[in-house]
Design a protein around this motif. Structure first.
Motif, PDB file in Angstrom:
ATOM      1  N   CYS A  67       0.842  -1.195   0.000  1.00 24.69           N
ATOM      2  CA  CYS A  67       0.000   0.000   0.000  1.00 24.69           C
ATOM      3  C   CYS A  67       0.885   1.256   0.000  1.00 24.69           C
ATOM      4  CB  CYS A  67      -0.912  -0.008   1.227  1.00 24.69           C
ATOM      5  SG  CYS A  67      -2.033   1.403   1.244  1.00 24.69           S
ATOM      6  N   GLU A  69       0.258   4.130   1.211  1.00 23.54           N
ATOM      7  CA  GLU A  69       0.061   4.992   2.390  1.00 23.54           C
ATOM      8  C   GLU A  69       1.045   4.602   3.502  1.00 23.54           C
ATOM      9  OE1 GLU A  69      -2.771   7.499   2.122  1.00 23.54           O
ATOM     10  OE2 GLU A  69      -1.920   6.813   0.254  1.00 23.54           O
ATOM     11  N   CYS A  71       0.465   4.593   7.014  1.00 24.40           N
ATOM     12  CA  CYS A  71      -0.186   4.406   8.320  1.00 24.40           C
ATOM     13  C   CYS A  71       0.751   3.600   9.242  1.00 24.40           C
ATOM     14  CB  CYS A  71      -1.520   3.685   8.144  1.00 24.40           C
ATOM     15  SG  CYS A  71      -2.530   4.403   6.818  1.00 24.40           S
ATOM     16  N   TYR A  73       0.613   2.004  11.875  1.00 23.42           N
ATOM     17  CA  TYR A  73       0.193   0.770  12.548  1.00 23.42           C
ATOM     18  C   TYR A  73       0.099  -0.400  11.585  1.00 23.42           C
ATOM     19  CZ  TYR A  73      -3.962   2.847  10.436  1.00 23.42           C
ATOM     20  OH  TYR A  73      -4.824   3.437   9.548  1.00 23.42           O
ATOM     21  N   CYS A  74       0.194  -0.148  10.273  1.00 23.89           N
ATOM     22  CA  CYS A  74      -0.364  -1.110   9.324  1.00 23.89           C
ATOM     23  C   CYS A  74       0.654  -2.079   8.728  1.00 23.89           C
ATOM     24  CB  CYS A  74      -1.080  -0.363   8.207  1.00 23.89           C
ATOM     25  SG  CYS A  74      -1.972  -1.512   7.124  1.00 23.89           S
ATOM     26  N   GLN A  76       0.306  -3.599   6.117  1.00 24.04           N
ATOM     27  CA  GLN A  76       0.203  -3.615   4.658  1.00 24.04           C
ATOM     28  C   GLN A  76       0.849  -2.416   3.980  1.00 24.04           C
ATOM     29  OE1 GLN A  76      -3.101  -5.582   2.903  1.00 24.04           O
ATOM     30  NE2 GLN A  76      -4.386  -4.999   4.633  1.00 24.04           N
ATOM     31  N   SER A  77       1.366  -1.482   4.789  1.00 24.42           N
ATOM     32  CA  SER A  77       2.000  -0.310   4.198  1.00 24.42           C
ATOM     33  C   SER A  77       3.300  -0.715   3.496  1.00 24.42           C
ATOM     34  CB  SER A  77       2.299   0.719   5.293  1.00 24.42           C
ATOM     35  OG  SER A  77       3.149   1.715   4.752  1.00 24.42           O
ATOM     36  N   ALA A 115      -5.794  -3.058   0.178  1.00 21.73           N
ATOM     37  CA  ALA A 115      -4.721  -2.153   0.599  1.00 21.73           C
ATOM     38  C   ALA A 115      -4.422  -1.158  -0.518  1.00 21.73           C
ATOM     39  CB  ALA A 115      -3.476  -2.964   0.946  1.00 21.73           C
ATOM     40  N   TRP A 116      -5.321  -0.224  -0.680  1.00 23.25           N
ATOM     41  CA  TRP A 116      -5.188   0.809  -1.701  1.00 23.25           C
ATOM     42  C   TRP A 116      -5.276   2.193  -1.068  1.00 23.25           C
ATOM     43  CZ3 TRP A 116      -9.681  -1.807  -4.765  1.00 23.25           C
ATOM     44  CH2 TRP A 116      -9.161  -2.789  -5.636  1.00 23.25           C
ATOM     45  N   ARG A 182      -2.217  10.915   3.849  1.00 26.91           N
ATOM     46  CA  ARG A 182      -3.571  11.434   3.580  1.00 26.91           C
ATOM     47  C   ARG A 182      -4.029  12.204   4.814  1.00 26.91           C
ATOM     48  NH1 ARG A 182      -6.719   5.710   4.108  1.00 26.91           N
ATOM     49  NH2 ARG A 182      -6.177   5.423   1.945  1.00 26.91           N
TER      50      ARG A 182
HETATM   51 FE1  SF4 Z   1      -3.177   2.642   5.566  1.00 22.04          FE
HETATM   52 FE2  SF4 Z   1      -5.206   1.079   4.673  1.00 22.04          FE
HETATM   53 FE3  SF4 Z   1      -2.899   1.205   3.333  1.00 22.04          FE
HETATM   54 FE4  SF4 Z   1      -2.948   0.003   5.679  1.00 22.04          FE
HETATM   55  S1  SF4 Z   1      -4.013  -0.651   3.873  1.00 22.04           S
HETATM   56  S2  SF4 Z   1      -1.377   1.448   4.952  1.00 22.04           S
HETATM   57  S3  SF4 Z   1      -4.465   1.243   6.775  1.00 22.04           S
HETATM   58  S4  SF4 Z   1      -4.327   2.879   3.688  1.00 22.04           S
END
Ligand code: SF4
Ligand code: SAM
Ligand code: DTB
Length: 367
Positions: A67, A69, A71, A73-74, A76-77, A115-116, A182
């Motif tokens: 992803c 982004e 974030c 905590y994530c 998937q980033s 995860a977009w 974002r």
């Molecule tokens: Fe952020 Fe959602 Fe991407 Fe995880 S999947 S980094 S929460 S935007």
């Protein structure tokens, strides 16, 4: 007006649904003695819901990892090295297979997450097909695909998507410590697009990210002061993911987590408050207190998006021990007279939950 009349007036359910909460009022709720707070929350809960019914959703990651982004905590980033196996958008048939399995287990809503940053135009036909076909299975549908334009939201609504999940995550003040790619306003805009397109809103946040109580109050204030309360409010406890910036953040006290649920219940009395991520690390007693304090929705099934959730068998046993039964949307929408027939119908379709359903709507299980 006498005190009794005033008391009666205040306790009208419609008076309890407010959109003008001040931060200090919310902090005052957090500061109540624990028993006082959860008792008040339980009282509100009973005015709006059957306190022994919990809505059941199952999650599926339809596109995993990489992803753009950041974030903090994530798992998937793409900004962090989290050892996650990435996966491109799943085939519609695979999604349907998982949705059927979720329905067999007794879920009433199927939530699909990608995860977009936001969906690309070329992905939309697949995503819309998923919505249509999952809906045909008789499940409620929910998606979380990142930011949406009004056009994206209209297309999803047209395809029959019931809920869109997009979280505010934390207070406006703490937000910049967690996400830089974002803005808070971007999120509010997506929420407005979803609402204006006529879909139900699923919006909540994460606690245990190193924020202060004031930030938890700030998140709940933003949610409660939206023009309409979200129908569904997921409260996630941070799952600490190695490789993310928050991997070593200090644990949040579980009583503070329960307080957050209770305050969410008081501020948004008619919303389904979801005891969301983090149940795998909570004991049964903590979860039971969350249900008492007003949580009435969970994610069910062994996986969230990329992390573990309690085993279905464990959740079924917990529900049975607590006399909790799964809430079926058709039952919720129906009147008393048709309820019994619908419950029997649900029980027949959802064998694993049969015992819990048999135990009655407001009574506890006879064990
Ligand atoms: Fe952020 Fe959602 Fe991407 Fe995880 S999947 S980094 S929460 S935007
Ligand atoms: N990419 C989409 C988006 O962010 O809009 C959707 C998927 S994202 C995983 C959905 C939500 O999951 C996040 O907003 C966050 O609240 C929650 N979440 C993600 N990682 C988490 C973690 N490690 N612990 C707890 N909740 C988490
Ligand atoms: C939400 O608030 N929590 C869910 C759902 N919305 C999409 C996601 C939790 C994700 C936990 C980390 C993971 O499994 O990747």
């Amino acid at each position: 007006m006498t005190d009794t009349q005033a008391q009666q007036r205040r306790s009208q359910p419609s008076d309890l649904v407010r959109h003008d909460w001040h931060r200090d009022e919310i902090e005052a709720l957090f500061q109540l003695p624990f028993n006082e707070l959860i008792f008040r929350a339980a009282q509100v809960h009973r005015q709006f819901f059957d306190p022994n019914a919990v809505q059941i959703s199952t999650l599926l990651s339809i596109k995993t990892g990489a992803c753009p982004e950041d974030c903090a905590y994530c798992p998937q980033s793409g900004h962090y090295n989290t050892d996650l196996e990435k996966e491109k958008l799943l085939e519609v048939e695979k999604v349907l297979e998982e949705a059927r399995a979720a329905r067999e287990l007794g879920a009433s809503r199927f939530c699909m997450g990608a995860a977009w940053r936001s969906p690309r135009q070329k992905d939309m036909p697949y995503v819309l097909d998923m919505v249509r076909q999952v809906k045909e299975l008789g499940l409620e549908t929910c998606m979380t695909l990142g930011m949406l334009t009004r056009e994206d939201a209209d297309q999803l609504a047209e395809a029959g998507l019931d809920y869109y999940n997009h979280n505010l995550d934390t207070s406006p003040e703490y937000y910049g410590q967690v996400i830089t790619t974002r803005t808070y306003n971007d999120r509010l805009e997506t929420l407005a697009n979803v609402r204006d397109a006529g879909m139900k809103v699923c919006c909540g946040g994460i606690v245990g990210m190193g924020e202060e109580r004031n930030d938890r109050a700030g998140l709940l204030q933003e949610l409660a002061n939206l023009p309409h309360h979200p129908e569904s409010v997921p409260i996630n406890m941070l799952i600490k993911i190695p490789g993310t910036p928050l991997e070593n953040v200090e644990d949040l006290d579980s009583f503070e987590f329960i307080r957050t649920i209770a305050v969410a219940r008081i501020l948004m009395p008619a919303a389904h408050v979801r005891l969301s991520a983090g149940r795998e690390d909570m004991n049964d007693e903590t979860q039971a207190l969350c249900f008492f304090a007003g949580a009435n929705s969970i994610f069910y099934g062994e996986r969230l998006l990329t992390t573990d959730n309690p085993e279905a068998q464990h959740d079924r046993a917990l529900f049975e021990r607590l006399g909790i039964h799964p809430l079926d949307p058709r039952v919720e929408a129906s009147d008393e007279s048709t309820e019994h027939a619908l419950r029997a119908d649900v029980a027949a379709q959802s064998a694993p939950w049969y015992d819990a359903l048999q135990s009655g709507q407001t009574e506890t299980a006879q064990h």
